[in-house]
Motif scaffolding. Structure first.
Motif, PDB file in Angstrom:
ATOM      1  N   ILE A  43      41.211  38.076  37.616  1.00  0.00           N
ATOM      2  CA  ILE A  43      40.731  38.712  38.847  1.00  0.00           C
ATOM      3  C   ILE A  43      39.874  39.905  38.442  1.00  0.00           C
ATOM      4  O   ILE A  43      40.395  40.881  37.891  1.00  0.00           O
ATOM      5  N   PRO A  44      38.572  39.826  38.678  1.00  0.00           N
ATOM      6  CA  PRO A  44      37.682  40.887  38.201  1.00  0.00           C
ATOM      7  C   PRO A  44      37.774  42.159  39.046  1.00  0.00           C
ATOM      8  O   PRO A  44      38.212  42.127  40.202  1.00  0.00           O
ATOM      9  N   GLU A  45      37.323  43.248  38.442  1.00  0.00           N
ATOM     10  CA  GLU A  45      37.202  44.502  39.169  1.00  0.00           C
ATOM     11  C   GLU A  45      36.270  44.279  40.355  1.00  0.00           C
ATOM     12  O   GLU A  45      35.256  43.582  40.243  1.00  0.00           O
ATOM     13  N   GLY A  46      36.635  44.822  41.501  1.00  0.00           N
ATOM     14  CA  GLY A  46      35.838  44.670  42.723  1.00  0.00           C
ATOM     15  C   GLY A  46      36.407  43.656  43.684  1.00  0.00           C
ATOM     16  O   GLY A  46      35.973  43.560  44.826  1.00  0.00           O
ATOM     17  N   LEU A  47      37.410  42.882  43.237  1.00  0.00           N
ATOM     18  CA  LEU A  47      38.079  41.916  44.102  1.00  0.00           C
ATOM     19  C   LEU A  47      39.585  42.174  44.072  1.00  0.00           C
ATOM     20  O   LEU A  47      40.133  42.533  43.035  1.00  0.00           O
ATOM     21  N   LYS A  48      40.221  41.954  45.217  1.00  0.00           N
ATOM     22  CA  LYS A  48      41.672  42.128  45.318  1.00  0.00           C
ATOM     23  C   LYS A  48      42.255  40.870  45.959  1.00  0.00           C
ATOM     24  O   LYS A  48      41.794  40.437  47.017  1.00  0.00           O
ATOM     25  N   VAL A  49      43.269  40.296  45.315  1.00  0.00           N
ATOM     26  CA  VAL A  49      43.961  39.138  45.884  1.00  0.00           C
ATOM     27  C   VAL A  49      45.097  39.652  46.759  1.00  0.00           C
ATOM     28  O   VAL A  49      45.937  40.433  46.311  1.00  0.00           O
ATOM     29  N   GLY A  50      45.115  39.200  48.023  1.00  0.00           N
ATOM     30  CA  GLY A  50      46.148  39.640  48.953  1.00  0.00           C
ATOM     31  C   GLY A  50      47.330  38.700  49.005  1.00  0.00           C
ATOM     32  O   GLY A  50      48.470  39.117  48.877  1.00  0.00           O
ATOM     33  N   GLU A  51      47.071  37.429  49.211  1.00  0.00           N
ATOM     34  CA  GLU A  51      48.144  36.441  49.330  1.00  0.00           C
ATOM     35  C   GLU A  51      47.582  35.068  48.985  1.00  0.00           C
ATOM     36  O   GLU A  51      46.376  34.880  48.896  1.00  0.00           O
ATOM     37  N   TYR A  52      48.502  34.144  48.802  1.00  0.00           N
ATOM     38  CA  TYR A  52      48.137  32.738  48.575  1.00  0.00           C
ATOM     39  C   TYR A  52      48.727  31.915  49.707  1.00  0.00           C
ATOM     40  O   TYR A  52      49.837  32.180  50.167  1.00  0.00           O
ATOM     41  N   ARG A  53      47.977  30.911  50.130  1.00  0.00           N
ATOM     42  CA  ARG A  53      48.446  29.976  51.148  1.00  0.00           C
ATOM     43  C   ARG A  53      48.177  28.557  50.659  1.00  0.00           C
ATOM     44  O   ARG A  53      47.413  28.338  49.734  1.00  0.00           O
ATOM     45  N   VAL A  54      48.800  27.613  51.347  1.00  0.00           N
ATOM     46  CA  VAL A  54      48.562  26.192  51.089  1.00  0.00           C
ATOM     47  C   VAL A  54      48.043  25.588  52.387  1.00  0.00           C
ATOM     48  O   VAL A  54      48.665  25.745  53.447  1.00  0.00           O
ATOM     49  N   PHE A  55      46.887  24.925  52.311  1.00  0.00           N
ATOM     50  CA  PHE A  55      46.261  24.316  53.478  1.00  0.00           C
ATOM     51  C   PHE A  55      46.238  22.796  53.352  1.00  0.00           C
ATOM     52  O   PHE A  55      46.176  22.253  52.257  1.00  0.00           O
ATOM     53  N   ASP A  56      46.258  22.128  54.503  1.00  0.00           N
ATOM     54  CA  ASP A  56      46.205  20.676  54.607  1.00  0.00           C
ATOM     55  C   ASP A  56      44.739  20.258  54.768  1.00  0.00           C
ATOM     56  O   ASP A  56      44.065  20.723  55.700  1.00  0.00           O
ATOM     57  N   THR A  57      44.251  19.395  53.897  1.00  0.00           N
ATOM     58  CA  THR A  57      42.849  18.971  53.966  1.00  0.00           C
ATOM     59  C   THR A  57      42.531  18.264  55.285  1.00  0.00           C
ATOM     60  O   THR A  57      41.397  18.330  55.759  1.00  0.00           O
ATOM     61  N   GLU A  58      43.526  17.608  55.873  1.00  0.00           N
ATOM     62  CA  GLU A  58      43.312  16.926  57.167  1.00  0.00           C
ATOM     63  C   GLU A  58      43.031  17.950  58.259  1.00  0.00           C
ATOM     64  O   GLU A  58      42.128  17.772  59.074  1.00  0.00           O
ATOM     65  N   GLU A  59      43.817  19.030  58.294  1.00  0.00           N
ATOM     66  CA  GLU A  59      43.642  20.065  59.322  1.00  0.00           C
ATOM     67  C   GLU A  59      42.326  20.820  59.124  1.00  0.00           C
ATOM     68  O   GLU A  59      41.643  21.150  60.076  1.00  0.00           O
ATOM     69  N   VAL A  60      41.981  21.081  57.869  1.00  0.00           N
ATOM     70  CA  VAL A  60      40.760  21.825  57.549  1.00  0.00           C
ATOM     71  C   VAL A  60      39.523  20.954  57.784  1.00  0.00           C
ATOM     72  O   VAL A  60      38.477  21.444  58.191  1.00  0.00           O
ATOM     73  N   GLY A  61      39.669  19.649  57.525  1.00  0.00           N
ATOM     74  CA  GLY A  61      38.517  18.755  57.571  1.00  0.00           C
ATOM     75  C   GLY A  61      37.852  18.683  56.207  1.00  0.00           C
ATOM     76  O   GLY A  61      36.645  18.509  56.093  1.00  0.00           O
TER      77      GLY A  61
END
Length: 149
Positions: free
Chosen positions: A43-61
């Motif tokens: 994770i480079p300087e200038g970016l901050k990771v907040g959380e991780y999620r799992v998404f369903d490709t069907e719901e996202v399209g």
């Protein structure tokens, strides 16, 4: 795709929030696996990771490789999609997943490097494994895209 190429944007602004996908899990072995979590390890300087999620490709399209939070630019708002994190992803042998991991990324300043080092933690036949895949997501500051919404 992400494990063989580079995705990203050169139009980010400080304070903007993105959702960056990790590579779609694919079980190339003949035995079932349970994927517990996935993370960016670089994770480079200038970016901050907040959380991780799992998404369903069907719901996202499909898969949002890099999506603006809030549904900007005509995409579905990742914040409003069902989050399947907390449940492992079960893959039979030689099966590609219908679910993918994504990280919530906030731009905090000039970005010095790429998100990378996609690491997966999984169980197979009662043993725990960690696998790191190459991946690159580039987020750079630049002129903002016009908002057509």
């Amino acid at each position: 795709m992400q494990s063989t190429g580079r995705v990203g944007t050169e139009h980010a602004q400080v304070g903007e929030v993105f959702w960056a996908a990790l590579p779609l899990p694919n079980n190339t072995s003949g035995d079932s696996v349970e994927i517990e979590k996935a993370r960016f390890t670089e994770i480079p300087e200038g970016l901050k990771v907040g959380e991780y999620r799992v998404f369903d490709t069907e719901e996202v399209g499909g898969i949002y490789l890099l999506a603006y939070s809030g549904g900007k630019y005509g995409t579905k708002d990742p914040e409003k999609l069902t989050n399947y994190a907390g449940n492992s992803i079960h893959l039979k042998g030689r099966q590609e997943s219908d679910y993918y991991f994504a990280a919530k990324i906030t731009v905090t300043g000039p970005v010095h490097g790429d998100l990378g080092g996609c690491s997966f933690l999984y169980n197979q036949q009662g043993r725990e494994y960690k696998q790191k895949l190459p991946c690159q997501t580039a987020i750079r500051l630049g002129r903002p895209l016009p908002d057509n919404n």
